[in-house]
Motif scaffolding. Structure first.
Motif, mmCIF file in Angstrom:
data_model
loop_
_atom_site.group_PDB
_atom_site.id
_atom_site.type_symbol
_atom_site.label_atom_id
_atom_site.label_comp_id
_atom_site.label_asym_id
_atom_site.label_seq_id
_atom_site.Cartn_x
_atom_site.Cartn_y
_atom_site.Cartn_z
ATOM 1 N N PRO A 1 4.655 40.268 -10.751
ATOM 2 C CA PRO A 1 5.688 40.793 -11.520
ATOM 3 C C PRO A 1 6.920 40.285 -11.418
ATOM 4 O O PRO A 1 8.079 40.799 -12.241
ATOM 5 C CB PRO A 1 5.888 42.495 -11.825
ATOM 6 N N ASN A 2 8.131 40.343 -10.582
ATOM 7 C CA ASN A 2 9.039 39.762 -10.070
ATOM 8 C C ASN A 2 9.127 37.911 -9.392
ATOM 9 O O ASN A 2 10.097 37.464 -9.147
ATOM 10 C CB ASN A 2 9.601 40.655 -9.002
ATOM 11 N N HIS A 3 8.240 37.690 -9.630
ATOM 12 C CA HIS A 3 8.190 35.800 -9.603
ATOM 13 C C HIS A 3 8.783 35.481 -10.419
ATOM 14 O O HIS A 3 8.546 35.460 -11.348
ATOM 15 C CB HIS A 3 6.894 35.539 -9.622
ATOM 16 N N ARG B 1 6.782 32.749 -14.449
ATOM 17 C CA ARG B 1 6.015 33.757 -14.953
ATOM 18 C C ARG B 1 4.725 32.398 -15.224
ATOM 19 O O ARG B 1 3.550 33.498 -14.849
ATOM 20 C CB ARG B 1 6.086 33.703 -16.288
ATOM 21 N N ASP B 2 4.408 31.988 -15.326
ATOM 22 C CA ASP B 2 3.194 30.545 -15.323
ATOM 23 C C ASP B 2 1.864 30.844 -14.281
ATOM 24 O O ASP B 2 1.112 31.044 -14.265
ATOM 25 C CB ASP B 2 3.334 29.120 -14.962
ATOM 26 N N VAL B 3 3.258 30.819 -12.615
ATOM 27 C CA VAL B 3 2.327 31.197 -11.711
ATOM 28 C C VAL B 3 2.080 32.237 -11.616
ATOM 29 O O VAL B 3 0.833 32.687 -11.054
ATOM 30 C CB VAL B 3 3.905 30.652 -10.090
ATOM 31 N N ALA B 4 2.395 33.462 -11.583
ATOM 32 C CA ALA B 4 2.140 34.858 -11.650
ATOM 33 C C ALA B 4 0.857 34.947 -12.838
ATOM 34 O O ALA B 4 -0.349 35.449 -12.117
ATOM 35 C CB ALA B 4 4.123 35.823 -12.008
ATOM 36 N N THR B 5 0.605 34.447 -14.122
ATOM 37 C CA THR B 5 -0.318 34.490 -15.031
ATOM 38 C C THR B 5 -1.283 34.003 -14.673
ATOM 39 O O THR B 5 -3.087 34.494 -14.566
ATOM 40 C CB THR B 5 0.558 34.232 -16.243
ATOM 41 N N SER C 1 3.301 24.962 -6.821
ATOM 42 C CA SER C 1 4.680 26.522 -6.026
ATOM 43 C C SER C 1 3.214 28.115 -5.858
ATOM 44 O O SER C 1 3.832 28.533 -4.788
ATOM 45 C CB SER C 1 4.884 26.642 -7.219
ATOM 46 N N ALA C 2 2.369 28.027 -6.406
ATOM 47 C CA ALA C 2 1.416 28.795 -5.929
ATOM 48 C C ALA C 2 0.567 28.795 -5.128
ATOM 49 O O ALA C 2 1.110 30.148 -4.064
ATOM 50 C CB ALA C 2 0.307 28.688 -7.191
ATOM 51 N N LEU D 1 3.456 34.596 1.633
ATOM 52 C CA LEU D 1 3.618 35.695 1.397
ATOM 53 C C LEU D 1 2.323 36.858 2.132
ATOM 54 O O LEU D 1 2.478 37.341 2.594
ATOM 55 C CB LEU D 1 3.528 36.233 -0.554
ATOM 56 N N LEU D 2 1.326 36.531 1.463
ATOM 57 C CA LEU D 2 0.123 36.434 2.700
ATOM 58 C C LEU D 2 0.205 36.503 3.920
ATOM 59 O O LEU D 2 -1.278 36.643 4.813
ATOM 60 C CB LEU D 2 -0.935 36.750 1.790
#
Length: 335
Positions: free
Chosen positions: A177-179, A182-186, A252-253, A260-261
């Motif tokens: 939600p903080n990325h 938005r395309d990447v998050a979705t 980007s994803a 992150l992981l």
């Protein structure tokens, strides 16, 4: 009579292989020429050789690749990718006359590549080259055997397909939600909740998004498939900040997932698809249902996840010979 006068010419009309064989007709200015031709045809037939053989195919491998790239590459998924692979192989082999390419030459090339390239990549290259000659043969572009027919893929140990743990999924969902993009998050959510390939999710259009399902059309198998979704994901996809058409954001994803992981080197967005499939099976999902969801053309592809099924593990402890022996002894004593 096979030689006869026809106007100012002498005609040869002969079936060198008998009445059921091919008929050969030629005309010559003199009877001597006609007689020599007749003798030549009969001699060739006795030797079981064609009287008018085709010219030897001397085209180089690069020429055949160009034919494949023009006629066939546009009709298959990732045709550009296989064209690049074939051109690289051609360069490595020195662009030989394709007819003269032998299994030994290919084996030697394979041995050299094994010193510098992963086995899975080499196998992919071998399949691309085999597919090239198969296609050329089926379309009548070549009339000689596929030099790859005796070359087998290098056998390898099946590797584990990494997937995200529950903790990693929780971390990822908490961050999305903080990325800023938005395309990447979705798209990460779409892949994680439907098992779609990144390219399939990225190719979604508004008319293929429904309150209870997504319709994927740009698939590897070229077959359309529908995957159920919940209301939350539907609302997320159509939100003003992340609705289709989606921009190309796989790089980007991938960067987000790895940073992150802290994933192993080389992990791509495909881990989201593996994560969906792995957790689906571990939760008791049906393997045939999973095949339909993932769009696999064969059940063998889906069976790679079968070892994660809880009943599969349970049967290993219940049906091994030691346990079965104890059960039989217990049954004997009870009697």
């Amino acid at each position: 009579m096979t030689i006869s006068k026809e106007g100012n010419n002498w005609k040869v009309d002969i079936r060198p292989d008998g009445h059921a064989g091919k008929r050969v007709i030629r005309r010559f200015r003199t009877k001597a020429e006609a007689t020599r031709f007749e003798a030549h045809v009969i001699a060739r037939a006795i030797e079981n050789k064609p009287w008018n053989p085709k010219a030897i195919d001397s085209r180089r491998l690069s020429t055949l690749i160009e034919i494949w790239e023009t006629e066939h590459s546009p009709t298959i998924s990732s045709g550009w990718k296989y064209a690049r692979i074939l051109k690289s192989i051609c360069e490595d082999l020195g662009d030989p006359v394709a007819r003269q390419l032998t299994p030994m030459a290919i084996s030697q090339w394979r041995s050299q590549r094994m010193k510098q390239t992963a086995v899975t990549t080499i196998n992919q290259n071998l399949q691309a080259l085999k597919g090239l000659f198969n296609w050329l043969s089926k379309r009548g572009h070549i009339d000689y055997p596929n030099p790859m027919q005796l070359i087998e893929n290098i056998r390898t140990h099946e590797s584990d397909r990494p997937f995200l743990s529950h903790e990693q999924i929780k971390t990822l969902l908490g961050y999305l939600p903080n990325h800023p993009h938005r395309d990447v998050a979705t798209l990460i959510r779409v892949c994680l909740e439907t098992g779609a390939r990144w390219s399939e999710a990225q190719g979604l259009t508004r008319e293929r998004i429904h309150p209870n399902r997504l319709i994927f059309t740009q698939t590897k198998s070229k077959k359309t498939r529908a995957v159920p979704i919940n209301q939350e994901l539907y609302d997320l996809i159509l939100s003003n900040s992340g609705a289709p058409p989606f921009r190309h954001c796989e790089t980007s994803a991938r960067a987000l997932l790895n940073s992150l992981l802290d994933l192993p080197k080389g992990i791509s967005t495909h881990i989201l698809r593996h994560t969906f499939a792995s957790h689906f099976v571990m939760a008791g999902g049906n393997i045939l249902t999973l095949q339909r969801i993932l769009g696999h053309s064969s059940i063998q592809m889906t069976m790679r996840y079968a070892h994660l099924a809880p009943d599969h593990l349970e049967e290993a402890t219940r049906l091994n010979p030691v346990s079965l022996g104890k059960n039989r002894e217990s049954g004997t004593k009870a009697q």
